[in-house]
Design a protein around this motif. Structure first.
Motif, short mmCIF file in Angstrom:
data_model
loop_
_atom_site.label_atom_id
_atom_site.label_comp_id
_atom_site.label_asym_id
_atom_site.label_seq_id
_atom_site.Cartn_x
_atom_site.Cartn_y
_atom_site.Cartn_z
N VAL A 53 1.31 5.40 9.10
CA VAL A 53 0.86 4.23 8.35
C VAL A 53 -0.37 4.59 7.54
N VAL A 85 4.08 2.98 4.48
CA VAL A 85 4.73 3.42 5.71
C VAL A 85 5.69 4.56 5.40
N LEU A 90 5.63 -3.76 8.73
CA LEU A 90 4.43 -3.10 8.22
C LEU A 90 4.39 -3.10 6.70
N GLU A 94 9.12 -0.86 10.64
CA GLU A 94 8.81 -0.38 9.30
C GLU A 94 8.78 -1.55 8.30
#
Length: 90
Positions: A37, A12, A5, A2
């Motif tokens: 996402v 996210v 990203l 997480e």
């Protein structure tokens, strides 16, 4: 995952409940996605010796029920991460 990203500038959501509508009834906790996402891509995370075909069926079902087209099943229990990434598109 997480964190990486988000560092890349992506939106996210983790452990997201997705409702399922069936025959006019809404089941609020129908699905739980590991990571969603940009409201476009489902990512399911595992850390196992071998991937179970059930998880492949699960991600394909999630894609169909959410009407999303792209998903990844990522297994972190591999020598090289690229060996643990499977892409699914419907």
């Amino acid at each position: 995952m997480e964190h990486e990203l988000k560092k890349a500038g992506l939106n996210v959501k983790r452990q997201t409940d997705i409702p399922i509508v069936y025959d006019g009834l809404t089941f609020k906790e129908g699905l739980r996605l590991d990571i969603l996402v940009n409201e476009l891509v489902i990512v399911e995370l595992k850390a196992v010796e071998t991937l179970n075909r059930l998880w492949e069926a699960q991600i394909l079902s999630h894609l169909k029920l959410t009407r999303l087209n792209l998903g990844f099943l990522i297994n972190f229990n591999v020598p090289l991460i690229k060996e643990g990434i499977k892409r699914y598109r419907i």
